[in-house]
Design a protein around this motif. Structure first.
Motif, short mmCIF file in Angstrom:
data_model
loop_
_atom_site.label_atom_id
_atom_site.label_comp_id
_atom_site.label_asym_id
_atom_site.label_seq_id
_atom_site.Cartn_x
_atom_site.Cartn_y
_atom_site.Cartn_z
N UNK A 64 -10.55 21.08 -21.00
CA UNK A 64 -10.70 19.71 -20.51
C UNK A 64 -9.41 18.97 -20.76
N UNK A 65 -9.11 18.00 -19.93
CA UNK A 65 -7.95 17.16 -20.21
C UNK A 65 -8.13 15.78 -19.60
N UNK A 66 -7.43 14.84 -20.21
CA UNK A 66 -7.50 13.44 -19.81
C UNK A 66 -6.15 13.01 -19.27
N UNK A 67 -6.14 12.36 -18.13
CA UNK A 67 -4.91 11.79 -17.59
C UNK A 67 -4.99 10.28 -17.73
N UNK A 68 -4.03 9.73 -18.43
CA UNK A 68 -3.94 8.28 -18.57
C UNK A 68 -2.97 7.83 -17.50
N UNK A 69 -3.48 7.12 -16.49
CA UNK A 69 -2.63 6.80 -15.33
C UNK A 69 -1.60 5.74 -15.68
N UNK A 70 -1.18 5.83 -16.91
CA UNK A 70 -0.09 5.03 -17.47
C UNK A 70 0.09 3.68 -16.79
N UNK A 71 1.25 3.45 -16.26
CA UNK A 71 1.60 2.05 -15.93
C UNK A 71 1.10 1.62 -14.55
N UNK A 72 0.92 2.58 -13.62
CA UNK A 72 0.68 2.13 -12.24
C UNK A 72 -0.77 1.82 -11.95
N UNK A 73 -1.67 2.17 -12.92
CA UNK A 73 -3.07 1.92 -12.62
C UNK A 73 -3.87 1.81 -13.91
N UNK A 74 -4.72 0.84 -13.99
CA UNK A 74 -5.56 0.72 -15.18
C UNK A 74 -6.80 1.60 -14.99
N UNK A 75 -6.58 2.88 -15.11
CA UNK A 75 -7.67 3.84 -14.89
C UNK A 75 -7.38 5.12 -15.64
N UNK A 76 -8.40 5.93 -15.75
CA UNK A 76 -8.34 7.18 -16.52
C UNK A 76 -9.14 8.25 -15.81
N UNK A 77 -8.64 9.48 -15.78
CA UNK A 77 -9.42 10.59 -15.24
C UNK A 77 -9.59 11.66 -16.31
N UNK A 78 -10.81 12.19 -16.40
CA UNK A 78 -11.04 13.35 -17.25
C UNK A 78 -11.36 14.53 -16.33
N UNK A 79 -10.66 15.64 -16.54
CA UNK A 79 -10.90 16.88 -15.81
C UNK A 79 -11.57 17.86 -16.77
N UNK A 80 -12.52 18.66 -16.27
CA UNK A 80 -13.11 19.73 -17.06
C UNK A 80 -13.24 20.95 -16.16
N UNK A 81 -12.91 22.13 -16.71
CA UNK A 81 -12.95 23.29 -15.83
C UNK A 81 -12.80 24.62 -16.53
N UNK A 82 -12.55 25.64 -15.71
CA UNK A 82 -12.41 27.00 -16.22
C UNK A 82 -11.36 27.74 -15.41
N UNK A 83 -10.66 28.66 -16.08
CA UNK A 83 -9.64 29.52 -15.43
C UNK A 83 -10.32 30.80 -14.94
N UNK A 84 -9.96 31.20 -13.71
CA UNK A 84 -10.44 32.46 -13.14
C UNK A 84 -9.26 33.20 -12.51
N UNK A 85 -9.48 34.49 -12.22
CA UNK A 85 -8.55 35.22 -11.36
C UNK A 85 -9.33 35.64 -10.13
N UNK A 86 -8.75 35.40 -8.94
CA UNK A 86 -9.49 35.75 -7.72
C UNK A 86 -9.33 37.25 -7.42
N UNK A 87 -9.84 37.68 -6.27
CA UNK A 87 -9.86 39.13 -5.95
C UNK A 87 -8.45 39.71 -5.87
N UNK A 88 -7.46 38.82 -5.63
CA UNK A 88 -6.07 39.31 -5.56
C UNK A 88 -5.38 39.19 -6.92
N UNK A 89 -6.14 38.72 -7.94
CA UNK A 89 -5.51 38.54 -9.24
C UNK A 89 -4.78 37.23 -9.35
N UNK A 90 -4.94 36.34 -8.33
CA UNK A 90 -4.29 35.03 -8.41
C UNK A 90 -5.09 34.12 -9.34
N UNK A 91 -4.36 33.35 -10.15
CA UNK A 91 -5.03 32.44 -11.08
C UNK A 91 -5.56 31.19 -10.37
N UNK A 92 -6.75 30.78 -10.74
CA UNK A 92 -7.38 29.59 -10.17
C UNK A 92 -7.98 28.76 -11.29
#
Ligand SMILES: O=C(CCCC[C@@H]1SC[C@@H]2NC(=O)N[C@@H]21)Nc1ccc([N+](=O)[O-])cc1
Length: 124
Positions: A64-92
């Motif tokens: 998980x990670x939080x982005x503080x939209x610093x100076x240009x916006x009084x807002x915050x986003x939290x992302x939550x997720x998981x890492x995978x490798x697709x059928x070609x071995x590409x990271x997602x």
């Protein structure tokens, strides 16, 4: 970290880019987020991110990670997720996010949180 190394440059389907620095032994990491889109009134600026990940050896770590939209916006986003490798071995990175922007009164609180998903792949 093992196979679950999130460090490096990523991009999502919106064209946003992020640079993730190496996680420490506790799985904490930081980085920078360059969003391609915004509903803020001011010009977009690079914004700091801070997060933490599991250090699974199988490479399918959750994070998980939080982005503080610093100076240009009084807002915050939290992302939550998981890492995978697709059928070609590409990271997602499959993520969901909540974006909270500042509203002026409790009466407006209902409209203050947006939700969505993003898929990140390594920037070549
Ligand atoms: O716009 C913003 C700040 C930038 C948010 C970018 C979002 S984060 C989830 C998604 N994934 C990305 O890569 N980029 C988007 N803040 C904001 C939003 C709405 C309002 N508002 O008044 O409605 C004000 C500021």
């Amino acid at each position: 970290r093992g196979k679950c190394n999130l460090a490096g440059w990523w991009q999502n389907e919106l064209g946003s880019e992020m640079l993730v620095f190496n996680a420490n032994s506790k799985g904490n990491f930081s980085g920078e987020y360059y969003t391609a889109v915004s509903s803020a009134q001011k010009p977009i600026e690079t914004s700091p991110l801070r997060g933490s990940q599991h250090l699974d050896e199988d490479g399918k770590c959750t994070f998980g990670f939080t982005v503080n939209w610093s100076k240009f916006s009084d807002s915050t986003t939290v992302f939550v997720g998981q890492r995978f490798e697709d059928h070609r071995g590409q990271e997602v990175l499959k993520t969901g996010w909540l974006l909270r922007h500042k509203v002026n009164s409790l009466h407006d609180d209902w409209q203050a949180t947006r939700v969505g998903t993003n898929i990140f792949t390594r920037l070549n």
